[in-house]
Scaffold this motif. Structure first.
Motif, PDB file in Angstrom:
ATOM      1  N   ARG A 345      -1.535  -0.083 -17.963  1.00  0.00           N
ATOM      2  CA  ARG A 345      -2.018   1.117 -17.275  1.00  0.00           C
ATOM      3  C   ARG A 345      -3.479   0.978 -16.856  1.00  0.00           C
ATOM      4  O   ARG A 345      -3.905   1.599 -15.884  1.00  0.00           O
ATOM      5  N   ALA A 346      -4.232   0.189 -17.549  1.00  0.00           N
ATOM      6  CA  ALA A 346      -5.649   0.019 -17.204  1.00  0.00           C
ATOM      7  C   ALA A 346      -5.865  -1.023 -16.112  1.00  0.00           C
ATOM      8  O   ALA A 346      -6.984  -1.150 -15.594  1.00  0.00           O
ATOM      9  N   SER A 347      -4.808  -1.741 -15.718  1.00  0.00           N
ATOM     10  CA  SER A 347      -4.964  -2.796 -14.715  1.00  0.00           C
ATOM     11  C   SER A 347      -5.113  -2.179 -13.328  1.00  0.00           C
ATOM     12  O   SER A 347      -4.508  -1.159 -12.994  1.00  0.00           O
ATOM     13  N   ARG A 348      -5.930  -2.821 -12.490  1.00  0.00           N
ATOM     14  CA  ARG A 348      -6.122  -2.346 -11.122  1.00  0.00           C
ATOM     15  C   ARG A 348      -4.892  -2.608 -10.253  1.00  0.00           C
ATOM     16  O   ARG A 348      -4.796  -2.111  -9.133  1.00  0.00           O
ATOM     17  N   TRP A 349      -3.967  -3.443 -10.767  1.00  0.00           N
ATOM     18  CA  TRP A 349      -2.756  -3.753 -10.017  1.00  0.00           C
ATOM     19  C   TRP A 349      -1.613  -2.797 -10.361  1.00  0.00           C
ATOM     20  O   TRP A 349      -0.528  -2.921  -9.801  1.00  0.00           O
ATOM     21  N   ARG A 350      -1.866  -1.854 -11.265  1.00  0.00           N
ATOM     22  CA  ARG A 350      -0.800  -0.989 -11.759  1.00  0.00           C
ATOM     23  C   ARG A 350      -0.286  -0.042 -10.685  1.00  0.00           C
ATOM     24  O   ARG A 350       0.925   0.179 -10.569  1.00  0.00           O
ATOM     25  N   ARG A 351      -1.160   0.555  -9.876  1.00  0.00           N
ATOM     26  CA  ARG A 351      -0.746   1.612  -8.954  1.00  0.00           C
ATOM     27  C   ARG A 351      -1.470   1.487  -7.619  1.00  0.00           C
ATOM     28  O   ARG A 351      -2.619   1.036  -7.563  1.00  0.00           O
ATOM     29  N   THR A 352      -0.775   1.900  -6.543  1.00  0.00           N
ATOM     30  CA  THR A 352      -1.388   2.008  -5.223  1.00  0.00           C
ATOM     31  C   THR A 352      -0.705   3.134  -4.463  1.00  0.00           C
ATOM     32  O   THR A 352       0.424   3.522  -4.783  1.00  0.00           O
ATOM     33  N   VAL A 353      -1.379   3.663  -3.446  1.00  0.00           N
ATOM     34  CA  VAL A 353      -0.856   4.770  -2.653  1.00  0.00           C
ATOM     35  C   VAL A 353      -0.872   4.356  -1.188  1.00  0.00           C
ATOM     36  O   VAL A 353      -1.861   3.812  -0.682  1.00  0.00           O
ATOM     37  N   ILE A 354       0.245   4.629  -0.497  1.00  0.00           N
ATOM     38  CA  ILE A 354       0.365   4.292   0.930  1.00  0.00           C
ATOM     39  C   ILE A 354       0.718   5.548   1.697  1.00  0.00           C
ATOM     40  O   ILE A 354       1.072   6.578   1.118  1.00  0.00           O
ATOM     41  N   SER A 355       0.631   5.444   3.029  1.00  0.00           N
ATOM     42  CA  SER A 355       0.944   6.574   3.905  1.00  0.00           C
ATOM     43  C   SER A 355       2.310   6.363   4.558  1.00  0.00           C
ATOM     44  O   SER A 355       2.643   5.241   4.983  1.00  0.00           O
ATOM     45  N   ARG A 356       3.069   7.446   4.635  1.00  0.00           N
ATOM     46  CA  ARG A 356       4.388   7.354   5.286  1.00  0.00           C
ATOM     47  C   ARG A 356       4.242   7.205   6.802  1.00  0.00           C
ATOM     48  O   ARG A 356       4.943   6.416   7.437  1.00  0.00           O
ATOM     49  N   LYS A 357       3.378   8.018   7.398  1.00  0.00           N
ATOM     50  CA  LYS A 357       3.312   8.100   8.855  1.00  0.00           C
ATOM     51  C   LYS A 357       2.521   6.950   9.472  1.00  0.00           C
ATOM     52  O   LYS A 357       2.938   6.369  10.463  1.00  0.00           O
ATOM     53  N   ASP A 358       1.395   6.653   8.907  1.00  0.00           N
ATOM     54  CA  ASP A 358       0.514   5.654   9.514  1.00  0.00           C
ATOM     55  C   ASP A 358       0.424   4.405   8.643  1.00  0.00           C
ATOM     56  O   ASP A 358      -0.657   3.839   8.435  1.00  0.00           O
ATOM     57  N   HIS A 359       1.549   3.975   8.158  1.00  0.00           N
ATOM     58  CA  HIS A 359       1.517   2.818   7.254  1.00  0.00           C
ATOM     59  C   HIS A 359       1.312   1.526   8.044  1.00  0.00           C
ATOM     60  O   HIS A 359       1.994   1.251   9.030  1.00  0.00           O
ATOM     61  N   THR A 360       0.335   0.773   7.608  1.00  0.00           N
ATOM     62  CA  THR A 360       0.049  -0.555   8.158  1.00  0.00           C
ATOM     63  C   THR A 360      -0.517  -1.387   7.024  1.00  0.00           C
ATOM     64  O   THR A 360      -0.432  -0.994   5.849  1.00  0.00           O
ATOM     65  N   VAL A 361      -1.072  -2.542   7.328  1.00  0.00           N
ATOM     66  CA  VAL A 361      -1.654  -3.369   6.276  1.00  0.00           C
ATOM     67  C   VAL A 361      -2.882  -2.660   5.723  1.00  0.00           C
ATOM     68  O   VAL A 361      -3.807  -2.302   6.468  1.00  0.00           O
ATOM     69  N   ILE A 362      -2.875  -2.434   4.413  1.00  0.00           N
ATOM     70  CA  ILE A 362      -4.004  -1.769   3.759  1.00  0.00           C
ATOM     71  C   ILE A 362      -4.496  -2.656   2.614  1.00  0.00           C
ATOM     72  O   ILE A 362      -3.743  -3.465   2.061  1.00  0.00           O
ATOM     73  N   GLY A 363      -5.772  -2.508   2.257  1.00  0.00           N
ATOM     74  CA  GLY A 363      -6.322  -3.252   1.136  1.00  0.00           C
ATOM     75  C   GLY A 363      -7.666  -3.854   1.459  1.00  0.00           C
ATOM     76  O   GLY A 363      -8.290  -3.548   2.474  1.00  0.00           O
ATOM     77  N   ASN A 364      -8.124  -4.738   0.601  1.00  0.00           N
ATOM     78  CA  ASN A 364      -9.408  -5.397   0.756  1.00  0.00           C
ATOM     79  C   ASN A 364      -9.347  -6.773   0.095  1.00  0.00           C
ATOM     80  O   ASN A 364      -8.326  -7.165  -0.473  1.00  0.00           O
ATOM     81  N   GLU A 365     -10.460  -7.519   0.161  1.00  0.00           N
ATOM     82  CA  GLU A 365     -10.495  -8.874  -0.369  1.00  0.00           C
ATOM     83  C   GLU A 365     -10.452  -8.908  -1.893  1.00  0.00           C
ATOM     84  O   GLU A 365     -10.159  -9.948  -2.484  1.00  0.00           O
ATOM     85  N   ILE A 366     -10.745  -7.783  -2.519  1.00  0.00           N
ATOM     86  CA  ILE A 366     -10.753  -7.729  -3.989  1.00  0.00           C
ATOM     87  C   ILE A 366      -9.368  -7.411  -4.523  1.00  0.00           C
ATOM     88  O   ILE A 366      -8.849  -8.109  -5.398  1.00  0.00           O
ATOM     89  N   ASP A 367      -8.763  -6.357  -4.020  1.00  0.00           N
ATOM     90  CA  ASP A 367      -7.459  -5.926  -4.515  1.00  0.00           C
ATOM     91  C   ASP A 367      -6.295  -6.531  -3.748  1.00  0.00           C
ATOM     92  O   ASP A 367      -5.138  -6.327  -4.124  1.00  0.00           O
ATOM     93  N   GLY A 368      -6.577  -7.242  -2.678  1.00  0.00           N
ATOM     94  CA  GLY A 368      -5.518  -7.813  -1.881  1.00  0.00           C
ATOM     95  C   GLY A 368      -5.035  -6.864  -0.802  1.00  0.00           C
ATOM     96  O   GLY A 368      -5.533  -5.731  -0.662  1.00  0.00           O
ATOM     97  N   PHE A 369      -4.034  -7.284  -0.026  1.00  0.00           N
ATOM     98  CA  PHE A 369      -3.552  -6.502   1.106  1.00  0.00           C
ATOM     99  C   PHE A 369      -2.055  -6.220   0.945  1.00  0.00           C
ATOM    100  O   PHE A 369      -1.258  -7.133   0.665  1.00  0.00           O
ATOM    101  N   TYR A 370      -1.696  -4.943   1.133  1.00  0.00           N
ATOM    102  CA  TYR A 370      -0.305  -4.502   1.044  1.00  0.00           C
ATOM    103  C   TYR A 370       0.275  -4.387   2.457  1.00  0.00           C
ATOM    104  O   TYR A 370      -0.399  -3.919   3.373  1.00  0.00           O
TER     105      TYR A 370
END
Length: 395
Positions: A345-370
Motif C-alpha cells: 500500500r505504501a508503494s508508488r506503483w500501488r494505485r493510479t487514476v485515469i480519465s474515461r473521456k480524455d484518456h491518452t498516455v499519462i505519466g512521467n519519467e519517474i513513475d513511468g507512462f500508462y
C-alpha cells in the motif's frame, strides 16, 4: 506267433515219426508222402514273399502321406494368398475414413507416411490435417500476428533471386531436422516440396525446428534472472522454439538493442492479446464499461524509449466513495481508479487514476507512462494472472 510255433513243432514231430517208420522205404516222387513232406518248404517260401511285399507297401505308404500333406498345404497356402489378394489396402479407403485414421497420427508419423508414396503424400500434407496439429500444440502461443509475419516472410523471400533452389533446400532441411535423419527428397522432386512452402505443414515445421522466430508475449519477463520488478507483466518478444529442451528463447527489443532470455516454459507464453504494436498506444474501447471489481490489463513503460508491456490490475472504488454498492457512483464518474495489489500500500506503483473521456498516455519519467486499457472478460485469462501471483508483496 506262439500258435504258429506249436503247430510247426507238432508237424515236425509227426513227420519225423513217419520217416522212422519207413526209413527203409524212401518216398516216391509225387506220392502222398512226398507232397506232405514238401508242403512246409513251400509254405515258408510263400510266407517270405508276402513279408517282402508288405515291407515294400509300408515303406511306400509314408511317402504317400507326405505327398498328400504337401498337396494339402499347397492348397491352404493358395487359399490364403487368394484371400490376401482380396484384402483392401489403406489407399482403398474413402477419404473420410482415411482422414479419420491420419488425424490420429503424430506430426512425426505424418511426415513418415508422406514419404511412402505420392498418394499418401497428398493426404498427409493436406492443410486441414496440419491445421489441427497446429491448433493442438501451437494454438495458445501463435496468433494472427505470427501468421501475418510468416506470410510476409514468404512474400519477401519469393522476390529474391534463386528463390526456388534456396527455399527447397530450406524445406528439405526442415524435414531432415524434424525427422532426425537425412530425408530421401531427390533434387528432381524439389519442386513438389517447393509447392508446400506456403502450406500449414511448412509453417508447423518452421516452428518446430526453430527456423522461424515468431512474435508472442512473455509473462514475468526476466523474473528468473532476478528482475522481480516485472512480476505480473506481459511483454512482446520474438521467440524461437528449442525442441531439445521443449522450451523457448526470447529476444526483447529495448533502447535499440536486444536482450535474450532462455529457458522460457510454455505456461509463460501467450499469443498477442491485441494487434497493437508494442511501441504504439492501444485504443481503448472499454472505458465506458469498466466499473469497480473488473479485471484489466493496462499498457505501461518506464520511458518513451522502451516498448509498452501489459500489466495486470483491478478497478477499485475512488477514495471519495465508501464502497457501498447502493450509493456507489464510481461507474459513471470520469475518473477511474486502478489498483495493482501485487505492490504494498505504501508503494508508488500501488494505485493510479485515469480519465474515461480524455484518456491518452499519462505519466512521467519517474513513475513511468500508462497507455491503453483492455478489460478482461475471459475467466481463463484472469485465472492465468492469478497463477503468476508473487509469493510476497512487492515494494
Amino acid at each position: 506267433m506262439l500258435l504258429f510255433l506249436v503247430s510247426c513243432l507238432s508237424f515236425l514231430l509227426v513227420s519225423q515219426s513217419l520217416i522212422l517208420k519207413q526209413k527203409n522205404q524212401p518216398p516216391k516222387f509225387n506220392s502222398r508222402m512226398w507232397v506232405f513232406l514238401k508242403s512246409p518248404h513251400r509254405f515258408f517260401i510263400l510266407l517270405s514273399r508276402k513279408r517282402k511285399i508288405l515291407n515294400r507297401f509300408f515303406f511306400f505308404f509314408p511317402s504317400i502321406k507326405k505327398i498328400q500333406t504337401i498337396n494339402t498345404t499347397t492348397k491352404e497356402e493358395r487359399k490364403e494368398e487368394a484371400a490376401h489378394k482380396e484384402e483392401f489396402s489403406l489407399l482403398d479407403l474413402p477419404d473420410l475414413p482415411l482422414d479419420a485414421i491420419l488425424e490420429k497420427l503424430s506430426p512425426f508419423e505424418l511426415c513418415s507416411m508422406a514419404r511412402v508414396c505420392s498418394s499418401l503424400k497428398l493426404s498427409c500434407t493436406s492443410d486441414h490435417l496440419w491445421r489441427k496439429q497446429m491448433e493442438k500444440k501451437w494454438g495458445g502461443v501463435i496468433g494472427d500476428v505470427a501468421h501475418n509475419e510468416w506470410r510476409s516472410q514468404l512474400i519477401t523471400a519469393s522476390k529474391r533471386p534463386h528463390f526456388s533452389t534456396e527455399r527447397s533446400g530450406k524445406f528439405q532441411l526442415f524435414l531432415e531436422l524434424f525427422m532426425g535423419k537425412k530425408s530421401d527428397i531427390k533434387k528432381s522432386d524439389s519442386r513438389k516440396y517447393l509447392l508446400q512452402e506456403n502450406s500449414v505443414m511448412a509453417f508447423y515445421l518452421a516452428l518446430e525446428t526453430g527456423k522461424f522466430w515468431f512474435p508472442a508475449q512473455v509473462f514475468n519477463r526476466q523474473v528468473q534472472n532476478g528482475h522481480v520488478g516485472f512480476m505480473l507483466s506481459c511483454y512482446d518478444a520474438q521467440l524461437c522454439y528449442d525442441s531439445t529442451t521443449d522450451n523457448f528463447i526470447a529476444r526483447y527489443r529495448a533502447q535499440g538493442r536486444s536482450m535474450i532470455e532462455e529457458g522460457i516454459e510454455w505456461d509463460r507464453i501467450r499469443a498477442p492479446s491485441v494487434n497493437t504494436p508494442p511501441n504504439s498506444l492501444h485504443i481503448s474501447d472499454c472505458l465506458d464499461q469498466i466499473k469497480p471489481g473488473d479485471h484489466i490489463e493496462i499498457q505501461w513503460r518506464k520511458n518513451k524509449e522502451f516498448p509498452f508491456g501489459w500489466w495486470y490490475g483491478v478497478v477499485e472504488h475512488l477514495e471519495s466513495c465508501n464502497g457501498n454498492e447502493f450509493n456507489c457512483q464510481c461507474h459513471i464518474t470520469d475518473a477511474v481508479s486502478l489498483e495493482f495489489k501485487q505492490y504494498s500500500r505504501a508503494s508508488r506503483w500501488r494505485r493510479t487514476v485515469i480519465s474515461r473521456k480524455d484518456h491518452t498516455v499519462i505519466g512521467n519519467e519517474i513513475d513511468g507512462f500508462y497507455g491503453g486499457i483492455r478489460k478482461l472478460c475471459n475467466k481463463q485469462e484472469i485465472a492465468k494472472w492469478k497463477q503468476l501471483w508473487p509469493n510476497c508483496t512487492l515494494e
